[in-house]
Motif scaffolding. Sequence first.
Motif, short mmCIF file in Angstrom:
data_model
loop_
_atom_site.label_atom_id
_atom_site.label_comp_id
_atom_site.label_asym_id
_atom_site.label_seq_id
_atom_site.Cartn_x
_atom_site.Cartn_y
_atom_site.Cartn_z
N MET A 24 0.82 -1.20 0.00
CA MET A 24 0.00 0.00 0.00
C MET A 24 0.85 1.25 0.00
N LYS A 25 1.99 1.21 0.67
CA LYS A 25 2.88 2.37 0.68
C LYS A 25 3.40 2.64 -0.71
N SER A 26 3.80 1.61 -1.43
CA SER A 26 4.30 1.83 -2.78
C SER A 26 3.17 2.27 -3.71
N ALA A 30 3.15 5.85 -5.74
CA ALA A 30 2.88 5.95 -7.18
C ALA A 30 1.78 6.97 -7.45
N VAL A 31 0.72 6.95 -6.64
CA VAL A 31 -0.37 7.91 -6.82
C VAL A 31 0.12 9.33 -6.62
N ILE A 32 0.91 9.56 -5.60
CA ILE A 32 1.46 10.90 -5.34
C ILE A 32 2.36 11.33 -6.50
N VAL A 36 1.74 14.64 -8.80
CA VAL A 36 2.78 15.68 -8.93
C VAL A 36 3.13 15.88 -10.41
N LEU A 37 3.30 14.79 -11.14
CA LEU A 37 3.60 14.89 -12.57
C LEU A 37 2.48 15.59 -13.32
N GLY A 38 1.24 15.23 -13.03
CA GLY A 38 0.10 15.90 -13.66
C GLY A 38 0.05 17.38 -13.33
N GLY A 39 0.34 17.72 -12.09
CA GLY A 39 0.38 19.13 -11.69
C GLY A 39 1.45 19.91 -12.42
N ILE A 40 2.61 19.32 -12.57
CA ILE A 40 3.70 19.98 -13.30
C ILE A 40 3.30 20.20 -14.76
#
Length: 83
Positions: A24-26, A30-32, A36-40
């Motif tokens: 779940m941590k990984s 990946a979601v974060i 972040v990539l989408g925001g950039i």
Amino acid sequence: MQFDKKNWCYSCRFSRGENNIVGMKSFWDAVISIVVLGGILILSAIFTNWFTRKMYFQCSECRALNAKRRTHCRVCHQALKQH
């Protein structure tokens, strides 16, 4: 540590034990990363669009971009409207 085939999830590749949160941590990492990539990408598209509108005029006849210092279009030689 022994391999327990009964508590192993082949599709998600992590053990289904009660105290195992590695999978779940990984997933959340990946979601974060995707967020972040989408925001950039979105912010760079907004900035590029804003920069283009501030630096160039668009000819009403041929839609070519012209520097704001021009009085006539560089492609069709029509007079540019000063906004």
